[in-house]
Design a protein around this motif. Structure first.
Motif, PDB file in Angstrom:
ATOM      1  N   GLY A  16       0.822  -1.210   0.000  1.00 42.14           N
ATOM      2  CA  GLY A  16       0.000   0.000   0.000  1.00 42.14           C
ATOM      3  C   GLY A  16       0.852   1.254   0.000  1.00 42.14           C
ATOM      4  O   GLY A  16       0.596   2.200  -0.759  1.00 42.14           O
ATOM      5  N   ALA A  20       0.957   3.826  -3.171  1.00 39.84           N
ATOM      6  CA  ALA A  20       0.513   5.199  -2.911  1.00 39.84           C
ATOM      7  C   ALA A  20       1.645   6.217  -3.090  1.00 39.84           C
ATOM      8  O   ALA A  20       1.403   7.414  -3.055  1.00 39.84           O
ATOM      9  N   ASP A  44       0.586  19.029  -3.606  1.00 42.48           N
ATOM     10  CA  ASP A  44       0.207  17.648  -3.947  1.00 42.48           C
ATOM     11  C   ASP A  44      -0.568  17.032  -2.777  1.00 42.48           C
ATOM     12  O   ASP A  44       0.034  16.620  -1.788  1.00 42.48           O
ATOM     13  N   SER A  46      -1.952  14.207  -2.367  1.00 38.02           N
ATOM     14  CA  SER A  46      -2.094  12.744  -2.424  1.00 38.02           C
ATOM     15  C   SER A  46      -2.144  12.091  -1.037  1.00 38.02           C
ATOM     16  O   SER A  46      -2.953  11.191  -0.785  1.00 38.02           O
ATOM     17  N   LEU A  49      -5.435  11.646   0.562  1.00 35.27           N
ATOM     18  CA  LEU A  49      -6.269  10.579  -0.003  1.00 35.27           C
ATOM     19  C   LEU A  49      -5.795   9.203   0.452  1.00 35.27           C
ATOM     20  O   LEU A  49      -6.587   8.278   0.593  1.00 35.27           O
ATOM     21  N   VAL A  50      -4.480   9.042   0.686  1.00 34.88           N
ATOM     22  CA  VAL A  50      -3.973   7.780   1.237  1.00 34.88           C
ATOM     23  C   VAL A  50      -4.602   7.545   2.610  1.00 34.88           C
ATOM     24  O   VAL A  50      -5.120   6.451   2.905  1.00 34.88           O
ATOM     25  N   GLY A  53      -8.372   6.704   2.187  1.00 37.35           N
ATOM     26  CA  GLY A  53      -8.606   5.320   1.758  1.00 37.35           C
ATOM     27  C   GLY A  53      -8.356   4.338   2.888  1.00 37.35           C
ATOM     28  O   GLY A  53      -9.131   3.398   3.104  1.00 37.35           O
ATOM     29  N   ALA A  54      -7.264   4.568   3.637  1.00 40.28           N
ATOM     30  CA  ALA A  54      -6.918   3.685   4.752  1.00 40.28           C
ATOM     31  C   ALA A  54      -7.965   3.794   5.864  1.00 40.28           C
ATOM     32  O   ALA A  54      -8.396   2.775   6.433  1.00 40.28           O
ATOM     33  N   VAL A  57     -11.360   1.878   5.175  1.00 42.25           N
ATOM     34  CA  VAL A  57     -11.297   0.422   5.392  1.00 42.25           C
ATOM     35  C   VAL A  57     -11.110   0.112   6.878  1.00 42.25           C
ATOM     36  O   VAL A  57     -11.783  -0.758   7.441  1.00 42.25           O
TER      37      VAL A  57
ATOM     38  N   PHE B   8      -0.126  15.080  -8.626  1.00 39.42           N
ATOM     39  CA  PHE B   8      -1.221  14.578  -7.804  1.00 39.42           C
ATOM     40  C   PHE B   8      -1.692  13.236  -8.385  1.00 39.42           C
ATOM     41  O   PHE B   8      -1.997  13.138  -9.570  1.00 39.42           O
ATOM     42  N   THR B   9      -1.707  12.175  -7.525  1.00 37.50           N
ATOM     43  CA  THR B   9      -2.056  10.828  -7.998  1.00 37.50           C
ATOM     44  C   THR B   9      -3.227  10.279  -7.179  1.00 37.50           C
ATOM     45  O   THR B   9      -3.034   9.416  -6.320  1.00 37.50           O
ATOM     46  N   PRO B  10      -4.459  10.785  -7.437  1.00 37.14           N
ATOM     47  CA  PRO B  10      -5.580  10.416  -6.558  1.00 37.14           C
ATOM     48  C   PRO B  10      -5.912   8.922  -6.556  1.00 37.14           C
ATOM     49  O   PRO B  10      -6.206   8.369  -5.498  1.00 37.14           O
ATOM     50  N   SER B  12      -4.013   6.065  -7.333  1.00 31.96           N
ATOM     51  CA  SER B  12      -3.055   5.183  -6.653  1.00 31.96           C
ATOM     52  C   SER B  12      -2.987   5.515  -5.167  1.00 31.96           C
ATOM     53  O   SER B  12      -2.736   4.632  -4.341  1.00 31.96           O
ATOM     54  N   ALA B  13      -3.248   6.785  -4.798  1.00 31.78           N
ATOM     55  CA  ALA B  13      -3.249   7.161  -3.382  1.00 31.78           C
ATOM     56  C   ALA B  13      -4.406   6.473  -2.654  1.00 31.78           C
ATOM     57  O   ALA B  13      -4.226   5.886  -1.581  1.00 31.78           O
ATOM     58  N   LEU B  14      -5.594   6.521  -3.265  1.00 24.09           N
ATOM     59  CA  LEU B  14      -6.762   5.883  -2.647  1.00 24.09           C
ATOM     60  C   LEU B  14      -6.595   4.363  -2.596  1.00 24.09           C
ATOM     61  O   LEU B  14      -6.882   3.725  -1.572  1.00 24.09           O
ATOM     62  N   ALA B  15      -6.104   3.767  -3.697  1.00 21.51           N
ATOM     63  CA  ALA B  15      -5.937   2.311  -3.744  1.00 21.51           C
ATOM     64  C   ALA B  15      -4.863   1.862  -2.760  1.00 21.51           C
ATOM     65  O   ALA B  15      -5.029   0.860  -2.038  1.00 21.51           O
ATOM     66  N   GLY B  16      -3.758   2.602  -2.699  1.00 21.05           N
ATOM     67  CA  GLY B  16      -2.695   2.279  -1.740  1.00 21.05           C
ATOM     68  C   GLY B  16      -3.199   2.422  -0.313  1.00 21.05           C
ATOM     69  O   GLY B  16      -2.907   1.590   0.553  1.00 21.05           O
ATOM     70  N   GLY B  17      -3.990   3.473  -0.072  1.00 20.00           N
ATOM     71  CA  GLY B  17      -4.581   3.677   1.240  1.00 20.00           C
ATOM     72  C   GLY B  17      -5.479   2.507   1.624  1.00 20.00           C
ATOM     73  O   GLY B  17      -5.443   2.024   2.763  1.00 20.00           O
ATOM     74  N   ALA B  18      -6.267   2.027   0.660  1.00 19.33           N
ATOM     75  CA  ALA B  18      -7.166   0.891   0.935  1.00 19.33           C
ATOM     76  C   ALA B  18      -6.358  -0.361   1.297  1.00 19.33           C
ATOM     77  O   ALA B  18      -6.753  -1.123   2.193  1.00 19.33           O
ATOM     78  N   LEU B  19      -5.215  -0.580   0.627  1.00 15.52           N
ATOM     79  CA  LEU B  19      -4.347  -1.721   0.970  1.00 15.52           C
ATOM     80  C   LEU B  19      -3.819  -1.579   2.401  1.00 15.52           C
ATOM     81  O   LEU B  19      -3.756  -2.564   3.153  1.00 15.52           O
TER      82      LEU B  19
END
Lengths: 147, 142
Positions: A16, A20, A44, A46, A49-50, A53-54, A57, B8-10, B12-19
């Motif tokens: 992850g 990310a 940035d 990003s 959003l990491v 997302g974390a 979940v 800005f990489t929304p 991959s940031a969200l997917a990486g966060g979910a992992l």
């Protein structure tokens, strides 16, 4: 096997972080550089959003903990004191200096990065210094109570 | 407010966060443990009884970049800081995380996900300190 779960958890955590872009300190610093939002190349967001997302979940996971066959979460600690604020502030300064926090620094060892290894060694020294300070404070407090 | 759209990489940031969230869920729901990178590391830097699961977690974490290279084509990052700065920053990160009982993963993800006021206080503090530090070094001194 008992160690398979923590091994897989560490692997997922690292995947992850890599996906990310959080293993790259430049990407973390680009988020922490709020000044860039007002001129220059821009900001940035990003990292936010990491965390989003974390959190989405993890929020569900903590609601499920303790139900059915799921393990229960350890109790939530309540103490909010000077030690917590001082520790978090010291941590934040170190984080902002390089753009590395413990998870990404440990993952970067997997890239074979010598600079990450140096950071991790210094981090271990910081951990031991904290334990020394806390043990010293505890024995001083006990001595004061005795007298 | 200006966004750096080129970097800005929304997704991959969200997917990486979910992992990362899944990693938290796995360790919590199967072992009843909180995924806090600094806490797990502290038990290795100053060894205590429950050493083995921490080492297993670290092994998985260190193995991740090789797998990420194959799966996502992730390249090795460039750590620009000088050795002296790395030593000072690493020491502060280790010291602060232990005094404050947690870091970005333990307070910022696990603590906030369980609505802990203590973790909110810690996260707000280290975020503010991080923003302030970068501002000072990039815009006041840099």
């Amino acid at each position: 096997m008992k160690l398979l779960v923590p091994l897989l958890s560490g692997l997922l955590f690292g995947l992850g972080l890599c996906l990310a872009g959080m293993t790259d300190p430049q990407k973390v610093l680009a988020f922490l550089d709020i000044g860039s939002a007002f001129g220059g190349p821009g900001w940035d967001p990003s990292l936010a959003l990491v965390m989003g997302g974390a959190l989405a979940v993890a929020f569900v996971a903590f609601r499920l903990a303790g139900r059915g066959s799921f393990a229960a979460a350890p109790p939530v600690l309540q103490r909010i004191d000077g030690r917590l604020y001082a520790g978090a502030a010291i941590f934040g300064v170190g984080w902002g200096l390089v753009g590395l926090c413990p998870g990404p620094a440990l993952a970067d060892l997997g890239f074979g990065d010598v600079r990450a290894a140096l950071f991790v060694l210094a981090m271990a020294a910081g951990v031991r210094a904290a334990h020394f300070v806390l043990a010293h404070a505890r024995s001083a407090r006990l001595a004061a109570e005795d007298s | 407010m200006q966004i750096d759209w080129a970097h800005f990489t929304p997704l991959s940031a969200l997917a990486g966060g979910a992992l990362i969230g899944l990693a938290v869920a796995l360790l919590l729901l199967r072992e009843g443990r909180i995924l806090g990178a600094s806490g797990i590391f502290a038990g290795l830097a100053q060894p205590r009884a429950d050493f083995d699961w921490r080492l297993a977690f670290l092994a998985g974490l260190v193995a991740a970049p090789a797998l990420a290279g194959l799966l996502f084509g992730v390249n090795a990052p460039r750590i620009a800081a000088s050795p002296n700065v790395l030593i000072v920053a690493g020491f502060l990160v280790g010291l602060g995380a232990r005094l404050g009982n947690g870091c970005t993963s333990g307070h910022g993800i696990c603590g906030l996900a369980r609505l802990s006021k203590r973790s909110l206080a810690a996260t707000a503090t280290f975020m503010a300190a991080g923003f302030a530090t970068v501002f000072v070094f990039r815009h006041l001194l840099g």
